[in-house]
Scaffold this motif. Structure first.
Motif, PDB file in Angstrom:
ATOM      1  N   ARG A  26     -31.632 -16.566 -34.082  1.00 19.84           N
ATOM      2  CA  ARG A  26     -32.918 -16.001 -34.486  1.00 19.84           C
ATOM      3  C   ARG A  26     -33.956 -17.111 -34.489  1.00 19.84           C
ATOM      4  N   THR A  42     -31.880 -19.065 -37.383  1.00 21.58           N
ATOM      5  CA  THR A  42     -30.444 -18.779 -37.476  1.00 21.58           C
ATOM      6  C   THR A  42     -29.794 -19.223 -36.177  1.00 21.58           C
ATOM      7  N   ASP A  98     -38.966  -9.670 -30.990  1.00 22.08           N
ATOM      8  CA  ASP A  98     -38.776  -8.388 -31.683  1.00 22.08           C
ATOM      9  C   ASP A  98     -39.891  -7.417 -31.317  1.00 22.08           C
ATOM     10  N   CYS A 102     -27.498 -17.243 -25.940  1.00 18.97           N
ATOM     11  CA  CYS A 102     -26.590 -17.067 -27.067  1.00 18.97           C
ATOM     12  C   CYS A 102     -25.149 -17.152 -26.573  1.00 18.97           C
ATOM     13  N   CYS A 143     -27.115  -9.985 -30.367  1.00 16.75           N
ATOM     14  CA  CYS A 143     -26.144  -9.844 -31.465  1.00 16.75           C
ATOM     15  C   CYS A 143     -26.657 -10.382 -32.799  1.00 16.75           C
ATOM     16  N   GLY A 144     -27.774 -11.123 -32.771  1.00 16.42           N
ATOM     17  CA  GLY A 144     -28.335 -11.639 -34.016  1.00 16.42           C
ATOM     18  C   GLY A 144     -27.815 -13.004 -34.431  1.00 16.42           C
ATOM     19  N   SER A 145     -26.937 -13.622 -33.630  1.00 13.47           N
ATOM     20  CA  SER A 145     -26.430 -14.960 -33.965  1.00 13.47           C
ATOM     21  C   SER A 145     -27.508 -16.023 -33.850  1.00 13.47           C
ATOM     22  N   SER A 163     -36.806 -11.301 -25.579  1.00 12.71           N
ATOM     23  CA  SER A 163     -36.061 -11.629 -26.801  1.00 12.71           C
ATOM     24  C   SER A 163     -36.941 -11.495 -28.048  1.00 12.71           C
ATOM     25  N   GLY A 167     -34.944 -12.972 -31.255  1.00 14.30           N
ATOM     26  CA  GLY A 167     -33.563 -13.438 -31.274  1.00 14.30           C
ATOM     27  C   GLY A 167     -32.763 -12.760 -30.181  1.00 14.30           C
ATOM     28  N   CYS A 168     -31.473 -13.053 -30.188  1.00  7.91           N
ATOM     29  CA  CYS A 168     -30.586 -12.504 -29.170  1.00  7.91           C
ATOM     30  C   CYS A 168     -30.133 -11.104 -29.558  1.00  7.91           C
TER      31      CYS A 168
END
Ligand SMILES: [Zn+2]
Ligand SMILES: [Zn+2]
Length: 137
Positions: A14, A55, A102, A76, A10-12, A100, A7-8
């Motif tokens: 996923r 997400t 994890d 993002c 900031c987590g916006s 990006s 994901g990015c």
């Protein structure tokens, strides 16, 4: 083993990937340098259906390559992280930005492309397959 996730910043946004993410192609084209803020972008080739957003959804910037090809660059909209890019004339495939993920500890760089425009401070492993322009079809 569970599917790779990422994901990015900031987590916006996923995602989950339903394919192996072990081969990285480093792209040294000038657009990737600008978009990533780095010497190259680290790309993992996937089928579009193998990248599933869990997400949010990235925003698209339409880039025009030197060849005239339109390229969707997905990022993002909150934090600007690059997520993937996709040619508009080949929408069944995309390249995921490896940074990006994890966990990409299992991945290896297998190829360098567009080395013609590589930054002087970028290091390239000379033993790897490398191409001055795009990867051969
Ligand atoms: Zn974000
Ligand atoms: Zn590039």
């Amino acid at each position: 083993m569970s599917n790779p996730t990422g994901g990015c910043l900031c987590g916006s946004v996923r995602y989950e990937v339903t394919a192996a993410t072990d081969r990285i192609i480093m792209c040294h084209c000038t657009s990737c340098q600008k978009a990533s803020g780095a010497g190259a972008s680290a790309n993992i080739a996937l089928l579009t259906e193998q990248l599933v957003f869990t997400t949010g959804e990235p925003k698209i910037y339409v880039d025009t390559a030197a060849s005239g090809t339109k390229l969707n660059r997905a990022f993002c909209s909150e934090c600007g992280s690059s997520i993937f890019s996709m040619r508009q004339n080949m929408t069944d495939r995309l390249v995921l930005k490896a940074g990006s993920l994890d966990d990409s500890s299992h991945a290896r760089v297998t190829m360098h492309i567009w080395t013609d425009s590589k930054r002087p401070w970028s290091l390239i492993d000379e033993t790897l397959d490398s191409h001055e322009g795009n990867r051969p079809a």
